[in-house]
Design a protein around this motif. Structure first.
Motif, PDB file in Angstrom:
ATOM      1  N   GLN A 164      -1.789  -2.803   2.169  1.00 40.88           N
ATOM      2  CA  GLN A 164      -2.529  -1.891   3.043  1.00 40.88           C
ATOM      3  C   GLN A 164      -1.598  -1.213   4.039  1.00 40.88           C
ATOM      4  O   GLN A 164      -1.719  -0.016   4.319  1.00 40.88           O
ATOM      5  CB  GLN A 164      -3.623  -2.657   3.789  1.00 40.88           C
ATOM      6  CG  GLN A 164      -4.500  -1.786   4.682  1.00 40.88           C
ATOM      7  CD  GLN A 164      -5.273  -0.740   3.908  1.00 40.88           C
ATOM      8  OE1 GLN A 164      -6.122  -1.074   3.104  1.00 40.88           O
ATOM      9  NE2 GLN A 164      -4.970   0.534   4.134  1.00 40.88           N
ATOM     10  N   ASN A 193      -7.325 -12.651  -7.299  1.00 38.01           N
ATOM     11  CA  ASN A 193      -6.088 -12.699  -6.511  1.00 38.01           C
ATOM     12  C   ASN A 193      -4.874 -13.017  -7.377  1.00 38.01           C
ATOM     13  O   ASN A 193      -4.089 -13.904  -7.079  1.00 38.01           O
ATOM     14  CB  ASN A 193      -6.215 -13.673  -5.341  1.00 38.01           C
ATOM     15  CG  ASN A 193      -7.430 -13.374  -4.494  1.00 38.01           C
ATOM     16  OD1 ASN A 193      -7.644 -12.224  -4.123  1.00 38.01           O
ATOM     17  ND2 ASN A 193      -8.249 -14.378  -4.219  1.00 38.01           N
ATOM     18  N   LYS A 224      -8.257  -8.498  -7.528  1.00 35.20           N
ATOM     19  CA  LYS A 224      -9.027  -9.324  -6.604  1.00 35.20           C
ATOM     20  C   LYS A 224     -10.300  -9.887  -7.235  1.00 35.20           C
ATOM     21  O   LYS A 224     -11.182 -10.378  -6.525  1.00 35.20           O
ATOM     22  CB  LYS A 224      -9.362  -8.516  -5.354  1.00 35.20           C
ATOM     23  CG  LYS A 224      -8.117  -8.028  -4.613  1.00 35.20           C
ATOM     24  CD  LYS A 224      -8.467  -7.194  -3.398  1.00 35.20           C
ATOM     25  CE  LYS A 224      -7.227  -6.828  -2.608  1.00 35.20           C
ATOM     26  NZ  LYS A 224      -7.530  -6.024  -1.403  1.00 35.20           N
ATOM     27  N   SER A 261      -2.181  -8.619   0.333  1.00 37.67           N
ATOM     28  CA  SER A 261      -3.064  -7.457   0.427  1.00 37.67           C
ATOM     29  C   SER A 261      -2.819  -6.684   1.718  1.00 37.67           C
ATOM     30  O   SER A 261      -2.859  -5.451   1.738  1.00 37.67           O
ATOM     31  CB  SER A 261      -4.529  -7.913   0.344  1.00 37.67           C
ATOM     32  OG  SER A 261      -5.383  -6.791   0.299  1.00 37.67           O
ATOM     33  N   ASP A 262      -2.534  -7.418   2.796  1.00 37.91           N
ATOM     34  CA  ASP A 262      -2.234  -6.764   4.074  1.00 37.91           C
ATOM     35  C   ASP A 262      -0.941  -5.962   3.987  1.00 37.91           C
ATOM     36  O   ASP A 262      -0.857  -4.850   4.523  1.00 37.91           O
ATOM     37  CB  ASP A 262      -2.125  -7.816   5.177  1.00 37.91           C
ATOM     38  CG  ASP A 262      -1.906  -7.203   6.550  1.00 37.91           C
ATOM     39  OD1 ASP A 262      -2.747  -6.389   6.968  1.00 37.91           O
ATOM     40  OD2 ASP A 262      -0.893  -7.528   7.206  1.00 37.91           O
ATOM     41  N   ASN A 318      -1.597 -16.894  -1.068  1.00 38.07           N
ATOM     42  CA  ASN A 318      -1.672 -16.217   0.230  1.00 38.07           C
ATOM     43  C   ASN A 318      -2.026 -14.738   0.021  1.00 38.07           C
ATOM     44  O   ASN A 318      -1.328 -13.835   0.481  1.00 38.07           O
ATOM     45  CB  ASN A 318      -0.354 -16.370   0.993  1.00 38.07           C
ATOM     46  CG  ASN A 318       0.849 -15.877   0.211  1.00 38.07           C
ATOM     47  OD1 ASN A 318       0.783 -15.711  -0.998  1.00 38.07           O
ATOM     48  ND2 ASN A 318       1.956 -15.640   0.891  1.00 38.07           N
ATOM     49  N   HIS A 319      -3.141 -14.497  -0.694  1.00 34.61           N
ATOM     50  CA  HIS A 319      -3.476 -13.141  -1.093  1.00 34.61           C
ATOM     51  C   HIS A 319      -3.806 -12.225   0.079  1.00 34.61           C
ATOM     52  O   HIS A 319      -3.585 -11.022  -0.002  1.00 34.61           O
ATOM     53  CB  HIS A 319      -4.644 -13.157  -2.092  1.00 34.61           C
ATOM     54  CG  HIS A 319      -5.849 -13.904  -1.606  1.00 34.61           C
ATOM     55  ND1 HIS A 319      -5.977 -15.274  -1.751  1.00 34.61           N
ATOM     56  CD2 HIS A 319      -6.966 -13.493  -0.969  1.00 34.61           C
ATOM     57  CE1 HIS A 319      -7.133 -15.660  -1.236  1.00 34.61           C
ATOM     58  NE2 HIS A 319      -7.740 -14.606  -0.756  1.00 34.61           N
ATOM     59  N   TYR A 320      -4.334 -12.778   1.191  1.00 37.08           N
ATOM     60  CA  TYR A 320      -4.602 -11.937   2.354  1.00 37.08           C
ATOM     61  C   TYR A 320      -3.305 -11.328   2.882  1.00 37.08           C
ATOM     62  O   TYR A 320      -3.250 -10.175   3.295  1.00 37.08           O
ATOM     63  CB  TYR A 320      -5.284 -12.747   3.456  1.00 37.08           C
ATOM     64  CG  TYR A 320      -6.673 -13.212   3.097  1.00 37.08           C
ATOM     65  CD1 TYR A 320      -7.697 -12.294   2.852  1.00 37.08           C
ATOM     66  CD2 TYR A 320      -6.964 -14.562   3.006  1.00 37.08           C
ATOM     67  CE1 TYR A 320      -8.979 -12.717   2.523  1.00 37.08           C
ATOM     68  CE2 TYR A 320      -8.239 -15.001   2.673  1.00 37.08           C
ATOM     69  CZ  TYR A 320      -9.241 -14.086   2.435  1.00 37.08           C
ATOM     70  OH  TYR A 320     -10.495 -14.509   2.112  1.00 37.08           O
ATOM     71  N   TYR A 321      -2.249 -12.125   2.866  1.00 36.27           N
ATOM     72  CA  TYR A 321      -0.936 -11.682   3.328  1.00 36.27           C
ATOM     73  C   TYR A 321      -0.424 -10.542   2.449  1.00 36.27           C
ATOM     74  O   TYR A 321       0.016  -9.500   2.947  1.00 36.27           O
ATOM     75  CB  TYR A 321       0.023 -12.880   3.282  1.00 36.27           C
ATOM     76  CG  TYR A 321       1.363 -12.680   3.932  1.00 36.27           C
ATOM     77  CD1 TYR A 321       1.655 -13.229   5.175  1.00 36.27           C
ATOM     78  CD2 TYR A 321       2.377 -11.973   3.283  1.00 36.27           C
ATOM     79  CE1 TYR A 321       2.900 -13.060   5.757  1.00 36.27           C
ATOM     80  CE2 TYR A 321       3.616 -11.803   3.863  1.00 36.27           C
ATOM     81  CZ  TYR A 321       3.875 -12.355   5.103  1.00 36.27           C
ATOM     82  OH  TYR A 321       5.104 -12.184   5.669  1.00 36.27           O
ATOM     83  N   ASN A 366      -8.304  -1.668  -2.794  1.00 32.97           N
ATOM     84  CA  ASN A 366      -9.702  -2.060  -3.005  1.00 32.97           C
ATOM     85  C   ASN A 366     -10.452  -1.098  -3.929  1.00 32.97           C
ATOM     86  O   ASN A 366     -11.624  -0.780  -3.703  1.00 32.97           O
ATOM     87  CB  ASN A 366     -10.435  -2.198  -1.665  1.00 32.97           C
ATOM     88  CG  ASN A 366      -9.880  -3.316  -0.818  1.00 32.97           C
ATOM     89  OD1 ASN A 366      -9.594  -4.406  -1.325  1.00 32.97           O
ATOM     90  ND2 ASN A 366      -9.696  -3.053   0.470  1.00 32.97           N
ATOM     91  N   ASP A 388      -4.521 -20.988   2.198  1.00 35.96           N
ATOM     92  CA  ASP A 388      -4.645 -20.175   3.411  1.00 35.96           C
ATOM     93  C   ASP A 388      -5.191 -21.008   4.562  1.00 35.96           C
ATOM     94  O   ASP A 388      -4.764 -20.840   5.713  1.00 35.96           O
ATOM     95  CB  ASP A 388      -5.568 -18.977   3.160  1.00 35.96           C
ATOM     96  CG  ASP A 388      -4.943 -17.968   2.205  1.00 35.96           C
ATOM     97  OD1 ASP A 388      -3.700 -17.959   2.100  1.00 35.96           O
ATOM     98  OD2 ASP A 388      -5.694 -17.214   1.581  1.00 35.96           O
TER      99      ASP A 388
END
Length: 262
Positions: free
Chosen positions: A109, A51, A34, A105-106, A100-103, A10, A155
């Motif tokens: 992280q 993304n 992002k 990015s997770d 599935n950018h949350y996946y 981020n 998503d």
């Protein structure tokens, strides 16, 4: 072998941000951008939505900039041996929209958490996480580089599918599912089948029969009660659908598969 040299999550810059490294780095660079951006690849400007993932090869030119908004990305500087990356070489130096950018990015992280920790097995953990990221990126690439129209709700479709299997007893209908995603019934049916290769109502039936199998194997509940727990108001209808999908009646399935007493 895979080794992270530096990384961050981020990271933000203003809307005038730009990078112009004509010789790149001596190591690889992974970016999950992002925000909207512009990449220069082989002299061609490519505008990308938020993304977008890109993995730059060693010594490949880095030319990219913000596109009308604050720039934000996750980034990893890394090295690898030839055996680790060979399967994924086709992904290098190519902007790839990630639905599935949350996946993803997770995963990044989680790698950062390990990288900055003193965990005993952090190198192995990071390597496995990176392999998962590369597999998911390759999967996305095979679905085509940019699918922005369908990917906008990708998503939400995954969340819906998870909810169907988590709550088979719900009184699912096409109208209810479309309302959850704020799309039309027709579009839901089309995009769901194109994404998962099964209609949304067939998915509901699959989820109910899957749960019924579990209850038949793990419990002594009467078939009528199982029917109700799986979202059926009519036991006969449940039995017909169960036999259609399994070729067995619920009682036959229980007799052949029950774990009780074994």
């Amino acid at each position: 072998m895979f080794k992270i040299l530096r990384m961050g999550c981020n990271t933000t810059h203003d809307n005038n941000f730009s990078v112009n490294r004509l010789n790149g780095y001596q190591w690889c660079l992974l970016l999950l951008v992002k925000s909207p951006a512009v990449f220069i690849i082989n002299g061609k400007a490519i505008s990308t939505p938020a993304n977008t993932l890109i993995i730059y090869d060693r010594n490949y030119p880095h030319q990219y900039r913000a596109n009308g908004a604050e720039y934000k990305n996750d980034w990893i500087h890394f090295e690898f041996d030839s055996g680790f990356f060979n399967e994924y070489l086709t992904m290098l130096n190519t902007p790839l929209y990630i639905s599935n950018h949350y996946y993803i990015s997770d995963l990044i992280q989680k790698m950062a958490n390990e990288f900055y920790s003193n965990n005993s097995y952090k190198e192995q953990t990071i390597e496995y996480l990176m392999q998962i990221l590369l597999i998911k990126a390759k999967e996305q690439m095979e679905m085509k580089t940019f699918q922005t129209k369908q990917s906008r709700i990708h998503d939400e479709l995954i969340k819906l599918r998870s909810e169907i299997y988590s709550n088979p007893r719900n009184n699912w209908s096409i109208a209810l599912m479309a309302e959850k995603l704020h799309i039309s019934c027709g579009y839901l049916q089309s995009v769901y089948k194109n994404t998962f290769f099964i209609s949304c109502m067939s998915e509901v039936i699959e989820s109910r029969i899957t749960y019924a199998k579990e209850l038949l194997i793990e419990s002594e509940l009467p078939v009528g009660e199982i029917s109700n727990l799986c979202g059926y108001q009519n036991e006969v209808h449940f039995m017909r659908q169960f036999k259609k999908l399994t070729t067995l009646t619920p009682t036959e399935y229980r007799r052949l598969n029950s774990k009780l007493g074994k």
